[in-house]
Design a protein around this motif. Structure first.
Motif, PDB file in Angstrom:
ATOM      1  N   GLN A  16       0.803  -1.215   0.000  1.00 13.97           N
ATOM      2  CA  GLN A  16       0.000   0.000   0.000  1.00 13.97           C
ATOM      3  C   GLN A  16       0.842   1.274   0.000  1.00 13.97           C
ATOM      4  OE1 GLN A  16      -2.607  -0.265   3.341  1.00 13.97           O
ATOM      5  NE2 GLN A  16      -3.629  -2.126   2.628  1.00 13.97           N
ATOM      6  N   GLY A  17       2.133   1.157   0.036  1.00 11.74           N
ATOM      7  CA  GLY A  17       2.996   2.330   0.054  1.00 11.74           C
ATOM      8  C   GLY A  17       3.457   2.692  -1.346  1.00 11.74           C
ATOM      9  N   ALA A  18       4.387   3.632  -1.375  1.00 17.67           N
ATOM     10  CA  ALA A  18       4.941   4.055  -2.653  1.00 17.67           C
ATOM     11  C   ALA A  18       5.861   3.008  -3.258  1.00 17.67           C
ATOM     12  CB  ALA A  18       5.711   5.363  -2.468  1.00 17.67           C
ATOM     13  N   GLN A  19       6.309   2.028  -2.480  1.00 16.07           N
ATOM     14  CA  GLN A  19       7.190   0.965  -2.959  1.00 16.07           C
ATOM     15  C   GLN A  19       6.603  -0.380  -2.532  1.00 16.07           C
ATOM     16  OE1 GLN A  19      11.230   1.685  -2.050  1.00 16.07           O
ATOM     17  NE2 GLN A  19      11.942  -0.360  -2.547  1.00 16.07           N
ATOM     18  N   SER A  20       6.438  -1.279  -3.509  1.00 18.51           N
ATOM     19  CA  SER A  20       5.835  -2.582  -3.230  1.00 18.51           C
ATOM     20  C   SER A  20       6.877  -3.677  -3.473  1.00 18.51           C
ATOM     21  CB  SER A  20       4.619  -2.808  -4.139  1.00 18.51           C
ATOM     22  OG  SER A  20       5.023  -2.785  -5.491  1.00 18.51           O
ATOM     23  N   TYR A  21       6.719  -4.806  -2.763  1.00 16.15           N
ATOM     24  CA  TYR A  21       7.627  -5.947  -2.853  1.00 16.15           C
ATOM     25  C   TYR A  21       6.827  -7.186  -3.256  1.00 16.15           C
ATOM     26  CZ  TYR A  21      10.523  -2.825  -0.025  1.00 16.15           C
ATOM     27  OH  TYR A  21      11.224  -1.757   0.436  1.00 16.15           O
ATOM     28  N   SER A  22       7.353  -7.891  -4.246  1.00 15.86           N
ATOM     29  CA  SER A  22       6.690  -9.136  -4.667  1.00 15.86           C
ATOM     30  C   SER A  22       7.726 -10.051  -5.301  1.00 15.86           C
ATOM     31  CB  SER A  22       5.566  -8.841  -5.667  1.00 15.86           C
ATOM     32  OG  SER A  22       6.100  -8.228  -6.817  1.00 15.86           O
ATOM     33  N   GLN A  78       2.023  11.565 -10.380  1.00 11.85           N
ATOM     34  CA  GLN A  78       2.068  13.016 -10.509  1.00 11.85           C
ATOM     35  C   GLN A  78       0.851  13.483 -11.297  1.00 11.85           C
ATOM     36  OE1 GLN A  78       5.522  14.508 -12.515  1.00 11.85           O
ATOM     37  NE2 GLN A  78       5.026  16.641 -12.143  1.00 11.85           N
ATOM     38  N   VAL A  79       0.100  14.419 -10.734  1.00 11.89           N
ATOM     39  CA  VAL A  79      -1.106  14.941 -11.365  1.00 11.89           C
ATOM     40  C   VAL A  79      -0.722  16.128 -12.245  1.00 11.89           C
ATOM     41  CG1 VAL A  79      -3.400  15.901 -10.993  1.00 11.89           C
ATOM     42  CG2 VAL A  79      -2.499  14.171  -9.426  1.00 11.89           C
ATOM     43  N   GLN A  80      -1.173  16.095 -13.495  1.00 10.23           N
ATOM     44  CA  GLN A  80      -0.913  17.173 -14.445  1.00 10.23           C
ATOM     45  C   GLN A  80      -2.241  17.796 -14.854  1.00 10.23           C
ATOM     46  OE1 GLN A  80       1.267  15.319 -17.627  1.00 10.23           O
ATOM     47  NE2 GLN A  80       3.203  15.311 -16.497  1.00 10.23           N
ATOM     48  N   GLY A  81      -2.447  19.045 -14.483  1.00 14.78           N
ATOM     49  CA  GLY A  81      -3.691  19.739 -14.796  1.00 14.78           C
ATOM     50  C   GLY A  81      -4.513  19.994 -13.558  1.00 14.78           C
ATOM     51  N   LEU A  82      -5.459  20.952 -13.692  1.00 13.79           N
ATOM     52  CA  LEU A  82      -6.309  21.342 -12.574  1.00 13.79           C
ATOM     53  C   LEU A  82      -7.744  20.864 -12.734  1.00 13.79           C
ATOM     54  CD1 LEU A  82      -5.032  24.991 -12.081  1.00 13.79           C
ATOM     55  CD2 LEU A  82      -4.356  22.956 -10.825  1.00 13.79           C
ATOM     56  N   VAL A  93      -2.807  11.790 -14.986  1.00 11.21           N
ATOM     57  CA  VAL A  93      -2.009  11.277 -13.880  1.00 11.21           C
ATOM     58  C   VAL A  93      -0.824  10.531 -14.483  1.00 11.21           C
ATOM     59  CG1 VAL A  93      -1.942   9.872 -11.810  1.00 11.21           C
ATOM     60  CG2 VAL A  93      -4.043  11.078 -12.417  1.00 11.21           C
ATOM     61  N   LYS A  94       0.378  11.015 -14.224  1.00 10.06           N
ATOM     62  CA  LYS A  94       1.597  10.424 -14.763  1.00 10.06           C
ATOM     63  C   LYS A  94       2.203   9.488 -13.722  1.00 10.06           C
ATOM     64  CE  LYS A  94       6.124  11.624 -16.641  1.00 10.06           C
ATOM     65  NZ  LYS A  94       7.054  12.732 -16.962  1.00 10.06           N
ATOM     66  N   PHE A  95       2.333   8.183 -14.083  1.00  9.92           N
ATOM     67  CA  PHE A  95       2.896   7.176 -13.194  1.00  9.92           C
ATOM     68  C   PHE A  95       4.329   6.880 -13.612  1.00  9.92           C
ATOM     69  CE2 PHE A  95      -1.684   6.381 -13.113  1.00  9.92           C
ATOM     70  CZ  PHE A  95      -1.933   6.354 -11.748  1.00  9.92           C
ATOM     71  N   SER A  96       5.201   6.767 -12.624  1.00  2.91           N
ATOM     72  CA  SER A  96       6.602   6.407 -12.852  1.00  2.91           C
ATOM     73  C   SER A  96       6.909   5.156 -12.040  1.00  2.91           C
ATOM     74  CB  SER A  96       7.537   7.544 -12.444  1.00  2.91           C
ATOM     75  OG  SER A  96       7.264   8.710 -13.193  1.00  2.91           O
ATOM     76  N   GLY A 109      -8.844   1.020 -17.437  1.00  4.71           N
ATOM     77  CA  GLY A 109      -8.761   0.511 -16.072  1.00  4.71           C
ATOM     78  C   GLY A 109      -7.550  -0.350 -15.819  1.00  4.71           C
ATOM     79  N   VAL A 110      -6.945  -0.918 -16.877  1.00  5.95           N
ATOM     80  CA  VAL A 110      -5.783  -1.794 -16.731  1.00  5.95           C
ATOM     81  C   VAL A 110      -4.714  -1.327 -17.702  1.00  5.95           C
ATOM     82  CG1 VAL A 110      -4.903  -4.159 -16.850  1.00  5.95           C
ATOM     83  CG2 VAL A 110      -7.223  -3.726 -16.035  1.00  5.95           C
ATOM     84  N   VAL A 111      -3.476  -1.225 -17.205  1.00  7.57           N
ATOM     85  CA  VAL A 111      -2.342  -0.805 -18.021  1.00  7.57           C
ATOM     86  C   VAL A 111      -1.294  -1.894 -17.981  1.00  7.57           C
ATOM     87  CG1 VAL A 111      -0.568   0.949 -18.386  1.00  7.57           C
ATOM     88  CG2 VAL A 111      -2.817   1.613 -17.506  1.00  7.57           C
ATOM     89  N   SER A 112      -0.848  -2.376 -19.150  1.00  7.86           N
ATOM     90  CA  SER A 112       0.199  -3.400 -19.231  1.00  7.86           C
ATOM     91  C   SER A 112       1.557  -2.732 -19.114  1.00  7.86           C
ATOM     92  CB  SER A 112       0.110  -4.158 -20.562  1.00  7.86           C
ATOM     93  OG  SER A 112      -1.135  -4.840 -20.650  1.00  7.86           O
ATOM     94  N   ILE A 113       2.416  -3.310 -18.256  1.00 11.55           N
ATOM     95  CA  ILE A 113       3.732  -2.749 -17.993  1.00 11.55           C
ATOM     96  C   ILE A 113       4.769  -3.583 -18.736  1.00 11.55           C
ATOM     97  CG2 ILE A 113       5.360  -2.041 -16.221  1.00 11.55           C
ATOM     98  CD1 ILE A 113       2.663  -0.622 -16.126  1.00 11.55           C
TER      99      ILE A 113
END
Length: 528
Positions: A461-467, A477-481, A487-490, A518-522
Motif C-alpha cells: 500500500q505504500g509508494a514501494q511494493s515488494y513481490s 504526478q497529477v498534471q492539470g487542474l 495522472v503520470k505514473f513512474s 482501467g488496466v495498463v500493461s507494464i
C-alpha cells in the motif's frame, strides 16, 4: 442612549448638488479645472473635451463653448499679470502646442521645440536622399536603433511600421528633400507659482514631453527657463513650492519610476513602482502614487515608503482635498472603476459614496461661491457635482490602526487553588521520574510508528511494493487542474532482477472520476 448613538452610521459629508446625464463630457482629470475666470470670486468649471471643445459651466448651465484645434492632453490655469482684477490665462496642451486663452479668446500659442535628432537616424535619411542606401537596409538600421532605446522621429517610426515595400518607397519619395525634424508632443502639464503662495499669484507652466524632457516656461508662456531630461516620458506631474524660493517637481514616468526635480536639479531619489502609475498627487510632505495594481502607495518626499492603500477595484482618478480658507481639511479622494468614490485621511477611510456611471475624471476645488466641490465626469458622459458639507469632519474616526484595544485588557486569571499548588509541588519533587516516563513513552510511539510503516510497505500500500523478491517503486504526478487532467505514473525496479508481465489496475469512484482505461500493461522493468 449613548450606545445607540455610537452604533448609528456616520452621516456622509457629501451633498448631492447637480447631475447632468446628457452633458456628453469626455474628459480625464487632467482636462478638468475650476477657475475664477473674471477675478470676482465666482469659480466656474472649465473642461477641455476630447471632442475638441473647450466648455465652460457656471452653476448648472453651459455658458460657453469654443473649438480647439487639436485633441487636448491637459488643461491648466496661470496668472501672468499683477494688476487687479487678476484675470487668469487658460492653457490647453494639445499635440506639440500649448494654446493660451485670455478671457476665453485665443491669445498666444507656444510650440515645444524639436527634440535633438539621433545621429544614426540623420545619417540614414541623408544617405537615402543621396541614393546611396536602399529602403530595406535603412529600415533595418532604424529598427535596430529603435530596439536599442533611441527615440526616433515620427517619420522614421512610420517608415519602420510600414510593411508594404511599395508604400515604403512612396513614403521615402514623398519625404525626399524635406528637412528631418523630431517634433515631440506634450504628455503632461502642471502649474508652478512664481514667488507667492496664493491662488492668484504669478505662475508659470511646467510641461512634460514625449522625448522625456521637462520644460519650465516663463510667466507669459513664450520662452523656456529650464529644461530637464528624464529617462522616460513623464505621464503625470505634481509641483509644489515657489520657483524663486524652493520647488519640487515630481514626475511619474512610463517606465514605472517616479523622479524628483529639486531647485533645478534631478535628484538621485528614484522610486521604482511595482506597477505602472495611473495618477500622482502631493499632500504635505508625501507623494501619493495610484498604480494599476489597484493600490495607492504613499512615499515620503525623500523616497521612503510609508504605507499602501489597497482598493477593491481598478483606480480611475485621484485628487487631493486641500481647504485652507475657512477651515483646514486635507484628504485623498480616490474614484474607482466600479463607481465608488472614497475619501482617505492618511490610512483611514473616512467617507464614501457611489456613482451610477463609472467615473473617468475628477477634480476637487471651489465652485461658484462654495469652497469645496467635487466634479466627476463619467464614462457615459455624465457630469456630477457633489458639495462638501460645511460641517463635514474628515478626521480619522473609529479605532486607530494597530492592535485592537482588547489587547490591553488583562485576562481574568483564576486564583490558585489548593489542588493546583499540590500538583505543582508534586511535579517539582518527581521531575526526574516524569522525564523518564516521557522518554519511554516517546520511544514506544516511535517504535509503533516504524512498525506501522513497515506493515504498509509489506502489504503493497505504500509508494514501494515488494513481490517475489522484486521491489517496484511507484510514484504518481497529477498534471492539470481539471475538470480534465492526467495522472503520470513512474515505475522503477529497485530489486536485483528484472520484472516481467506486470499489469497495473486503476480504481476510482465512478461518481467522481471517469477513467480512460482501467488496466495498463507494464513492459519489462530492468534493475535500477
Amino acid at each position: 442612549a449613548t450606545d445607540a448613538m455610537a452604533a448609528a452610521p456616520k452621516k456622509s459629508p457629501w451633498l448631492h448638488a447637480w447631475q447632468d446625464p446628457v452633458a456628453g463630457l469626455n474628459a480625464f482629470s487632467q482636462c478638468i479645472r475650476l477657475v475664477d475666470l473674471n477675478g470676482d470670486g465666482d469659480y466656474k468649471l472649465v473642461v477641455a473635451d476630447a471632442a475638441r471643445r473647450l466648455k465652460v459651466y457656471r452653476n448648472t448651465s453651459l455658458i460657453s463653448e469654443n473649438v480647439l484645434l487639436d485633441t487636448p492632453v491637459s488643461l491648466c490655469v496661470t496668472y501672468s499679470e499683477v494688476s487687479k482684477p487678476r484675470v487668469p490665462s487658460v492653457c490647453v496642451a494639445a499635440g506639440p502646442h500649448v494654446f493660451i486663452y485670455r478671457r476665453l479668446r485665443p491669445y498666444y500659442k507656444f510650440t515645444v521645440p524639436p527634440a535633438p535628432l539621433v545621429a544614426v537616424e540623420a545619417d540614414v535619411w541623408s544617405k537615402m536622399s543621396a541614393g546611396t542606401m536602399d529602403v530595406n537596409e535603412a529600415v533595418d538600421v532604424l529598427s535596430n536603433a529603435r530596439d536599442s532605446g533611441e527615440h526616433l522621429s515620427v517619420r522614421s517610426v512610420d517608415l519602420v511600421n510600414t510593411e508594404d515595400p511599395a508604400e515604403r518607397a512612396a513614403l521615402v519619395e514623398a519625404w525626399r528633400g524635406a528637412p528631418l525634424s523630431h517634433q515631440t508632443v506634450i504628455t503632461a502639464m502642471e502649474v508652478m507659482r512664481r514667488n507667492m503662495d496664493e491662488d492668484d499669484a504669478l505662475s508659470q507652466l511646467v510641461v512634460g514631453t514625449e522625448a522625456g524632457s521637462v520644460l519650465v516656461l516663463d510667466t507669459s508662456g513664450s520662452s523656456i527657463l529650464n529644461r530637464f531630461q528624464l529617462p522616460s516620458a513623464p505621464a503625470h506631474i505634481a509641483v509644489t513650492g515657489l520657483y524663486d524660493v524652493e520647488y519640487r517637481i515630481v514626475c511619474a514616468c512610463r517606465n514605472g519610476s517616479v523622479y524628483t526635480i529639486k531647485n533645478g536639479e534631478v535628484t538621485g531619489n528614484v522610486i521604482e513602482l511595482e506597477a505602472l502609475p495611473c495618477g500622482l498627487c502631493r499632500l504635505d510632505k508625501t507623494i501619493l502614487v495610484p498604480c494599476m495594481g489597484n493600490v495607492v502607495h504613499c512615499f515620503h518626499i525623500k523616497g521612503k515608503k510609508l504605507y499602501s492603500l489597497y482598493m477593491p477595484a481598478p483606480i480611475a482618478a485621484v485628487d487631493v482635498i486641500a481647504m485652507q480658507r475657512l477651515r483646514s481639511l486635507r484628504a485623498l479622494v480616490v474614484a474607482l472603476q466600479n463607481g465608488e468614490v472614497r475619501a482617505y485621511n492618511e490610512k483611514n477611510l473616512v467617507a464614501t459614496f457611489h456613482l451610477d456611471d463609472p467615473p473617468v475624471g475628477m477634480r476637487f476645488g471651489p465652485y461658484g461661491r462654495e469652497e469645496g466641490a467635487l466634479i466627476t465626469a463619467s464614462k457615459g458622459g455624465t457630469l456630477t457635482i457633489k458639495m462638501l458639507a460645511r460641517t463635514a469632519d474628515l478626521g480619522a474616526t473609529g479605532a486607530p490602526p494597530g492592535p485592537p484595544p482588547e489587547q490591553d485588557i488583562p485576562l481574568p486569571i483564576p486564583k490558585k487553588t489548593k489542588l493546583y499548588v499540590e500538583q505543582t509541588q508534586r511535579e517539582r519533587d518527581q521531575a526526574v521520574d516524569m522525564h523518564r516516563i516521557f522518554q519511554r513513552d516517546l520511544c514506544k510511539l516511535r517504535l509503533s510508528t516504524a512498525q506501522a510503516y513497515v506493515k504498509v510497505l509489506t502489504d503493497g500500500q505504500g509508494a514501494q511494493s515488494y513481490s517475489s523478491g522484486a521491489a517496484v517503486r511507484l510514484t504518481a504526478q497529477v498534471q492539470g487542474l481539471g475538470p480534465v487532467f492526467k495522472v503520470k505514473f513512474s515505475l522503477q525496479n529497485m530489486g536485483g532482477k528484472p520484472v516481467y508481465a506486470l499489469r497495473m489496475a486503476l480504481s476510482a469512484p465512478p461518481t467522481l472520476y471517469t477513467l480512460s482505461t482501467g488496466v495498463v500493461s507494464i513492459p519489462v522493468l530492468l534493475t535500477g
